[in-house]
Design a protein around this motif. Sequence first.
Motif, PDB file in Angstrom:
ATOM      1  N   PRO A 222      31.029  44.687  36.312  1.00  0.00           N
ATOM      2  CA  PRO A 222      31.975  45.144  35.289  1.00  0.00           C
ATOM      3  C   PRO A 222      33.377  45.391  35.847  1.00  0.00           C
ATOM      4  CG  PRO A 222      29.892  46.300  35.070  1.00  0.00           C
ATOM      5  CD  PRO A 222      29.809  45.532  36.349  1.00  0.00           C
ATOM      6  N   LEU A 223      33.459  45.916  37.071  1.00  0.00           N
ATOM      7  CA  LEU A 223      34.766  46.176  37.674  1.00  0.00           C
ATOM      8  C   LEU A 223      35.473  44.871  38.031  1.00  0.00           C
ATOM      9  CD1 LEU A 223      33.965  49.159  40.086  1.00  0.00           C
ATOM     10  CD2 LEU A 223      34.530  49.196  37.660  1.00  0.00           C
ATOM     11  N   VAL A 224      34.704  43.922  38.557  1.00  0.00           N
ATOM     12  CA  VAL A 224      35.276  42.639  38.941  1.00  0.00           C
ATOM     13  C   VAL A 224      35.766  41.879  37.706  1.00  0.00           C
ATOM     14  CG1 VAL A 224      34.776  40.393  39.981  1.00  0.00           C
ATOM     15  CG2 VAL A 224      33.927  42.486  41.053  1.00  0.00           C
ATOM     16  N   ARG A 225      34.957  41.875  36.658  1.00  0.00           N
ATOM     17  CA  ARG A 225      35.349  41.168  35.428  1.00  0.00           C
ATOM     18  C   ARG A 225      36.641  41.731  34.847  1.00  0.00           C
ATOM     19  NH1 ARG A 225      29.987  41.884  33.912  1.00  0.00           N
ATOM     20  NH2 ARG A 225      30.661  43.373  32.324  1.00  0.00           N
ATOM     21  N   ALA A 226      36.860  43.028  35.041  1.00  0.00           N
ATOM     22  CA  ALA A 226      38.024  43.678  34.440  1.00  0.00           C
ATOM     23  C   ALA A 226      39.337  43.247  35.095  1.00  0.00           C
ATOM     24  CB  ALA A 226      37.878  45.197  34.541  1.00  0.00           C
ATOM     25  N   VAL A 227      39.282  42.760  36.332  1.00  0.00           N
ATOM     26  CA  VAL A 227      40.533  42.431  37.032  1.00  0.00           C
ATOM     27  C   VAL A 227      40.658  40.951  37.385  1.00  0.00           C
ATOM     28  CG1 VAL A 227      40.769  44.749  37.978  1.00  0.00           C
ATOM     29  CG2 VAL A 227      39.577  43.013  39.308  1.00  0.00           C
ATOM     30  N   ALA A 228      39.550  40.215  37.408  1.00  0.00           N
ATOM     31  CA  ALA A 228      39.592  38.812  37.832  1.00  0.00           C
ATOM     32  C   ALA A 228      40.228  37.930  36.766  1.00  0.00           C
ATOM     33  CB  ALA A 228      38.190  38.318  38.157  1.00  0.00           C
ATOM     34  N   GLN A 229      41.101  37.028  37.203  1.00  0.00           N
ATOM     35  CA  GLN A 229      41.676  36.032  36.308  1.00  0.00           C
ATOM     36  C   GLN A 229      40.743  34.828  36.225  1.00  0.00           C
ATOM     37  OE1 GLN A 229      44.628  36.731  34.642  1.00  0.00           O
ATOM     38  NE2 GLN A 229      44.304  38.732  35.624  1.00  0.00           N
ATOM     39  N   SER A 230      40.870  34.038  35.202  1.00  0.00           N
ATOM     40  CA  SER A 230      40.030  32.854  35.047  1.00  0.00           C
ATOM     41  C   SER A 230      40.202  31.921  36.238  1.00  0.00           C
ATOM     42  CB  SER A 230      40.405  32.111  33.756  1.00  0.00           C
ATOM     43  OG  SER A 230      39.662  30.921  33.623  1.00  0.00           O
ATOM     44  N   GLY A 231      39.095  31.551  36.840  1.00  0.00           N
ATOM     45  CA  GLY A 231      39.113  30.632  37.960  1.00  0.00           C
ATOM     46  C   GLY A 231      39.536  31.239  39.277  1.00  0.00           C
ATOM     47  N   GLN A 232      39.715  32.555  39.333  1.00  0.00           N
ATOM     48  CA  GLN A 232      40.206  33.183  40.563  1.00  0.00           C
ATOM     49  C   GLN A 232      39.119  33.315  41.624  1.00  0.00           C
ATOM     50  OE1 GLN A 232      41.997  37.052  39.914  1.00  0.00           O
ATOM     51  NE2 GLN A 232      42.958  37.104  41.949  1.00  0.00           N
ATOM     52  N   ILE A 233      37.846  33.330  41.214  1.00  0.00           N
ATOM     53  CA  ILE A 233      36.742  33.499  42.156  1.00  0.00           C
ATOM     54  C   ILE A 233      36.079  32.159  42.424  1.00  0.00           C
ATOM     55  CG2 ILE A 233      34.552  34.658  42.604  1.00  0.00           C
ATOM     56  CD1 ILE A 233      35.408  36.877  40.731  1.00  0.00           C
ATOM     57  N   VAL A 234      35.913  31.843  43.694  1.00  0.00           N
ATOM     58  CA  VAL A 234      35.238  30.620  44.121  1.00  0.00           C
ATOM     59  C   VAL A 234      34.010  31.021  44.927  1.00  0.00           C
ATOM     60  CG1 VAL A 234      35.444  28.473  45.419  1.00  0.00           C
ATOM     61  CG2 VAL A 234      37.433  29.399  44.200  1.00  0.00           C
TER      62      VAL A 234
END
Length: 403
Positions: free
Chosen positions: A150-162
């Motif tokens: 939930p914390l990661v989803r709140a700050v991550a932009q689309s496509g930012q995580i690989v």
Amino acid sequence: MDNGGVNPRNIVLLGSTGSIGTQAIDVARRNPDTLNIVGIGAGGNNPKLLAQQAVSLDVDVVAIADSRAFEDLQLHLYAEAKRRDYAAGQFRMPKILAGPSAMAELAAWPAHSVLNGMSGSIGLAPTLAALKAGSQLILANKESLVAGGPLVRAVAQSGQIVPVDSEHSALAQCLRAGRDDQVARLVLTASGGPFRGRSRSQLGEVTLNDALAHPTWDMGPVVTINSATMVNKALEVIEAAEMFGFDYDDIDVVVHPQSIIHSMVEFVDGSTIAQASPPDMRLPIAHALAWPDRLAEAAPPVDWSKAHTWTFQPLDHEAFPAVGLAKAAGKAGGTLPAIYNAANEEAVAAFRESRLPFLGIVDTIDTVLAAAPDFGQPGTVEAILEAESWARSRAREVVSDLS
């Protein structure tokens, strides 16, 4: 990969002395025109290796989480520079960050990408720091999504995580074949571990040495035991749901003993796209570092001049209930995935110390999940750590009752 004259991509590497970290350094060294490691960090168990890496890579910054190892790191840096015959004043001492917040500070260092190869929930704060800094996050720390989704989803932009995990790397590659609304389901493959085909009753006498004898991958003891219980695959299901945004009902696990197909995506028209390669972590690491491009000859491909037999079997949920428990925890959300992971870590530690039988590992997770209070939707890292602390304490009580 031809970089077209563009400067190398600057990389910050967290967990540089671990398995993922050392392989990432190997990949970068073989591709100096494309990848440039500017910062590294590790927990502090091996300051000598950390210093050797820092000097050989000529990094700008090095972080060590254990502040007690700060002086050791300094001494090893100077000793390594001397060993390499640096003249007086020639060695460029990197900036040193030390202490509990050092890895998060390093993760916010200016860079194109941050590879988080740390182990455990301590990797969550650096993950959030990298995302908030706007860097591309190359993620090998599964707890960041399992415990802190939930914390990661709140700050991550689309496509930012690989992703780095071979299964999630495979899914990311396969998903490029169509739109998300064309996906029917994600299929994660599992080797089945050393106990593939055994019934629950046959798992009652499993020993530690039995559980550590993985047939395909060479991994650390905790991950190897997690593979034997199928908890590792269960955590990967949660990670896949958080990373790619698909419902748990649309994520399946299939047993594939040869570990050549790393995962698959089934589309609504009946097509299934699979990613195949021999089991070698250098390939998903290299692919993540260069994403969305590819590095030439990152790892040997499948030899198509030889005959191959690849088999697939449904997962036996009665013998290996870990995946079903993880899906239920993921659907319920909140802190339950974090509680699942923390309870497992305590149970695995007890199994390694002969305080818990093999089947008791997943039974302990089940018991802890059933007793979990409602911690609500976590809004901070501290809230997740509080839930994990409760889970560890409750798991130790369960282990004590069973022993």
